[in-house]
Design a protein around this motif. Structure first.
Motif, PDB file in Angstrom:
ATOM      1  N   ARG A 186      49.199  36.849   4.008  1.00 52.77           N
ATOM      2  CA  ARG A 186      47.873  36.533   4.537  1.00 52.77           C
ATOM      3  C   ARG A 186      47.957  35.399   5.551  1.00 52.77           C
ATOM      4  NH1 ARG A 186      44.019  33.140   6.264  1.00 52.77           N
ATOM      5  NH2 ARG A 186      41.938  34.040   6.003  1.00 52.77           N
ATOM      6  N   THR A 199      48.365  39.894  12.992  1.00 50.21           N
ATOM      7  CA  THR A 199      48.643  41.017  12.082  1.00 50.21           C
ATOM      8  C   THR A 199      49.970  40.792  11.393  1.00 50.21           C
ATOM      9  OG1 THR A 199      49.736  42.297  13.817  1.00 50.21           O
ATOM     10  CG2 THR A 199      47.378  42.704  13.471  1.00 50.21           C
ATOM     11  N   GLU A 221      48.718  45.042   9.330  1.00 51.41           N
ATOM     12  CA  GLU A 221      47.508  44.712   8.582  1.00 51.41           C
ATOM     13  C   GLU A 221      47.024  43.325   8.986  1.00 51.41           C
ATOM     14  OE1 GLU A 221      46.086  46.897   7.018  1.00 51.41           O
ATOM     15  OE2 GLU A 221      47.624  48.374   6.524  1.00 51.41           O
ATOM     16  N   PRO A 256      44.217  39.797   8.539  1.00 53.67           N
ATOM     17  CA  PRO A 256      43.881  38.856   7.449  1.00 53.67           C
ATOM     18  C   PRO A 256      42.887  39.432   6.449  1.00 53.67           C
ATOM     19  CG  PRO A 256      43.827  37.768   9.596  1.00 53.67           C
ATOM     20  CD  PRO A 256      43.968  39.215   9.870  1.00 53.67           C
ATOM     21  N   GLU A 257      41.925  40.269   6.932  1.00 50.11           N
ATOM     22  CA  GLU A 257      40.920  40.809   6.013  1.00 50.11           C
ATOM     23  C   GLU A 257      41.560  41.677   4.932  1.00 50.11           C
ATOM     24  OE1 GLU A 257      40.878  41.149   9.263  1.00 50.11           O
ATOM     25  OE2 GLU A 257      39.268  39.778   9.890  1.00 50.11           O
ATOM     26  N   ASP A 279      43.250  39.369   2.477  1.00 49.10           N
ATOM     27  CA  ASP A 279      42.240  38.681   1.677  1.00 49.10           C
ATOM     28  C   ASP A 279      41.818  39.554   0.497  1.00 49.10           C
ATOM     29  OD1 ASP A 279      42.155  36.330   3.088  1.00 49.10           O
ATOM     30  OD2 ASP A 279      40.537  36.981   4.428  1.00 49.10           O
ATOM     31  N   ALA A 280      41.628  40.852   0.760  1.00 48.70           N
ATOM     32  CA  ALA A 280      41.250  41.771  -0.319  1.00 48.70           C
ATOM     33  C   ALA A 280      42.370  41.901  -1.342  1.00 48.70           C
ATOM     34  CB  ALA A 280      40.903  43.141   0.273  1.00 48.70           C
ATOM     35  N   GLU A 317      32.268  36.949  14.981  1.00 42.77           N
ATOM     36  CA  GLU A 317      33.533  37.617  14.658  1.00 42.77           C
ATOM     37  C   GLU A 317      33.320  38.861  13.826  1.00 42.77           C
ATOM     38  OE1 GLU A 317      37.783  36.575  12.421  1.00 42.77           O
ATOM     39  OE2 GLU A 317      36.299  34.999  12.820  1.00 42.77           O
ATOM     40  N   ASN A 318      32.397  38.771  12.846  1.00 41.34           N
ATOM     41  CA  ASN A 318      32.161  39.903  11.958  1.00 41.34           C
ATOM     42  C   ASN A 318      30.709  40.364  11.998  1.00 41.34           C
ATOM     43  OD1 ASN A 318      34.849  39.886  10.831  1.00 41.34           O
ATOM     44  ND2 ASN A 318      34.246  38.029   9.734  1.00 41.34           N
ATOM     45  N   ASN A 367      28.323  33.571   5.072  1.00 42.85           N
ATOM     46  CA  ASN A 367      28.847  34.939   4.896  1.00 42.85           C
ATOM     47  C   ASN A 367      27.739  35.979   5.036  1.00 42.85           C
ATOM     48  OD1 ASN A 367      31.373  33.757   4.270  1.00 42.85           O
ATOM     49  ND2 ASN A 367      30.838  33.633   2.104  1.00 42.85           N
ATOM     50  N   ARG A 389      25.560  39.316   6.032  1.00 46.84           N
ATOM     51  CA  ARG A 389      25.897  40.739   6.059  1.00 46.84           C
ATOM     52  C   ARG A 389      24.642  41.520   6.451  1.00 46.84           C
ATOM     53  NH1 ARG A 389      25.039  39.148   0.924  1.00 46.84           N
ATOM     54  NH2 ARG A 389      23.611  40.381  -0.365  1.00 46.84           N
TER      55      ARG A 389
END
Length: 541
Positions: A104, A112, A116, A118-119, A122-123, A309-310, A420, A422
């Motif tokens: 991570r 990457t 893969e 960081p997300e 993280d999972a 970013e998200n 955070n 959503r």
């Protein structure tokens, strides 16, 4: 004209189940013996803590809490707490956790790792943390960005709060021994009750004399942050008296719906010292201001996947990105004249009683501490009159748009993105526990127990009761299977209601009632002087 009908068979069955301490919502679990491959259906108690859901399980939990409170309140010797050495499974999970954390970190630095980002890692880290916890490891690893970049503010005391001297905290947890004129020694402890300040005059039923002038906003905020105030009180108390004060506390609502604290404290502390600590204890909430409503009604912020970013929320008119949670906190930190959103304090009313071990007062206080644990917060004082129902409605309305945490959707109402964010967040519809009517703004734990209270966890106390029952039955020659036997290896899985080997709920209750009756007969026969309290211990077997 009121006509009384005959009781329903299901109602009678549940009443008998409750009378015998049988769970009314048994969960079907399939247990597979890894040595023989044999599968067996076991109906496990639901374990709910509310009597409105399952009276038997709730009462069993309440009694277990009462045992925990009694065993730790008047300890004469320091509790010994040891940690077991990690086993092979726990070590293996931790090794995988270290590899995932390294991947991570590389992904965060390089963009990457092995394709893969960081997300993804993280999972993976979150899943491994769950497996580590399931393996029996206590505590968590603080390795995230939040742990590294934790925000802090000045700890300078408020000018409107008295100064509180600090002493080095000794590791002692037991109370002092006193000697009477007759030479007898005794070790008293303390039962303390703390309440919040007044929000306006109330009647004997808890309703405001003048609802329009009653400060519902302050009442809502005090309830939301009450748990933080309790933590600060314990911290201040330990620093002031100079030893590791141990406590067993329960949070309940008063009739006016404000939470208050009942606390069993090991050892004695003078009332003068308690008043000093209470007067000097407060909790400041450094959150963005909620004085001005920016968005309401049909004009609410809109989500844009490309914002930030998200993704993030935009002003519906201008299209500007709303300040993030971190940006809003940075603005507070840069303002030298900034004031906290809210400051919560205890009220002046303090009730402290000295209690001796194994006395009538001790038993009464333990019963008082655990009395309402089987009820939800709003169930402790149910609204019976129109004035009481209106009081609950006003409190619920004040809590509806009050932010309960940094991640609360209500921040959008005041022009700030929640932490955070959503898609789909709507002010007034936060799913946080504190916003539910049954919790009246209090989102913390109902029972607060210090780590060195009895030297045991609640699971340890439950295991003690079960071991006692199994030992008595073994002495009487009654064969009882023990899933905790190290020689036994089982795999448990939840059985579906449509599985052919799962019996209907009514059939399950009939089987469990008969099993409980037989088990209690066996246990009573195994004890030389059976009592209702000892007989009830069979519930854990």
């Amino acid at each position: 004209m009121v006509k009384t009908l005959a009781p329903l068979a299901r109602g009678v069955l549940e009443a008998v189940a409750v009378e015998h301490g049988v769970c009314v919502r048994p969960v079907p679990m399939r247990r597979v013996d890894l040595n023989t491959g044999a599968a067996e259906m076991v109906y496990v108690p639901c374990g709910h803590t509310l009597a409105s859901v399952c009276p038997s399980c709730a009462e069993r939990k309440r009694k277990l809490r009462a045992v925990q409170c009694r065993q730790g309140w008047h300890l004469a010797e320091e509790p010994v707490i040891t940690r077991a050495d990690p086993d092979e499974e726990q070590r293996a999970w931790m090794e995988l956790r270290s590899q995932a954390q390294a991947a991570r970190d590389r992904a965060a630095d390089d963009g990457t790792t092995d394709g893969e980002g960081p997300e993804f890692w993280d999972a993976v880290v979150r899943d491994l943390d769950i497996e580590i916890e399931r393996s029996g490891v206590r505590g968590s690893l603080k390795t995230g960005d939040e742990a590294r970049g934790r925000r802090t503010r000045s700890t300078r005391r408020r000018q409107d709060a008295p100064d509180l001297p600090r002493r080095p905290v000794d590791s002692r947890t037991v109370g002092k021994v006193f000697r009477g004129n007759d030479g007898k020694t005794f070790r008293p402890s303390l039962f303390l009750t703390l309440t919040l300040d007044s929000y306006g005059r109330v009647r004997s039923d808890g309703t405001p004399v003048d609802p329009d002038s009653y400060d519902y906003t302050r009442a809502a905020r005090d309830a939301l942050h009450f748990s933080k105030l309790v933590d600060r009180f314990v911290q201040n108390l330990r620093r002031f008296v100079g030893y590791d004060v141990q406590y067993f506390a329960a949070v309940e609502p008063q009739r006016r719906l404000a939470p208050h604290l009942h606390m069993a404290i090991r050892g004695t502390i003078s009332r003068t010292e308690l008043r000093q600590v209470v007067a000097a204890t407060y909790h400041q909430v450094w959150w963005p201001s909620t004085d001005r409503v920016v968005y309401s009604g049909d004009r609410l912020p809109v989500w844009d996947d490309a914002a930030g970013e998200n993704g993030g929320y935009l002003d519906p008119t201008t299209g500007e990105i709303l300040p993030t949670w971190d940006e809003a906190l940075d603005a507070i930190g840069q303002d030298e004249d900034a004031e906290p959103l809210h400051v919560v304090r205890f009220g002046r009313q303090i009730d402290a009683q000295g209690v001796l071990a194994d006395s009538a007062d001790s038993r009464r206080c333990i019963g008082y501490l655990t009395k309402y644990l089987v009820k939800g917060v709003a169930e402790c004082h149910e609204a019976e009159t129109p004035a009481q129902r209106e009081h609950v409605d006003r409190m619920a309305e004040a809590l509806r748009y009050e932010p309960c945490s940094p991640t609360c959707a209500n921040w959008l109402r005041y022009g700030v993105q929640p932490k955070n964010p959503r898609k789909g967040m709507t002010p007034g519809y936060c799913k946080g526990k504190a916003h539910r009517r049954e919790h009246l703004g209090y989102g913390g734990r109902r029972v607060l127990v210090s780590r060195k209270w009895s030297g045991k966890t609640l699971a340890d106390h439950k295991a003690d009761r079960k071991a006692w029952a199994l030992a008595r039955l073994a002495e009487a020659g009654v064969p009882v299977s023990n899933p905790a036997d190290p020689q036994a290896a089982y795999v448990w899985e939840r059985a579906g209601p449509g599985d052919p080997d799962v019996r209907p709920t009514e059939h399950r209750l009939l089987l469990l009632i008969n099993e409980r009756i037989q088990r209690r007969r066996q246990l009573d026969a195994a004890t030389s002087n059976p009592t209702p309290e000892l007989s009830a211990t069979a519930e854990a077997a």
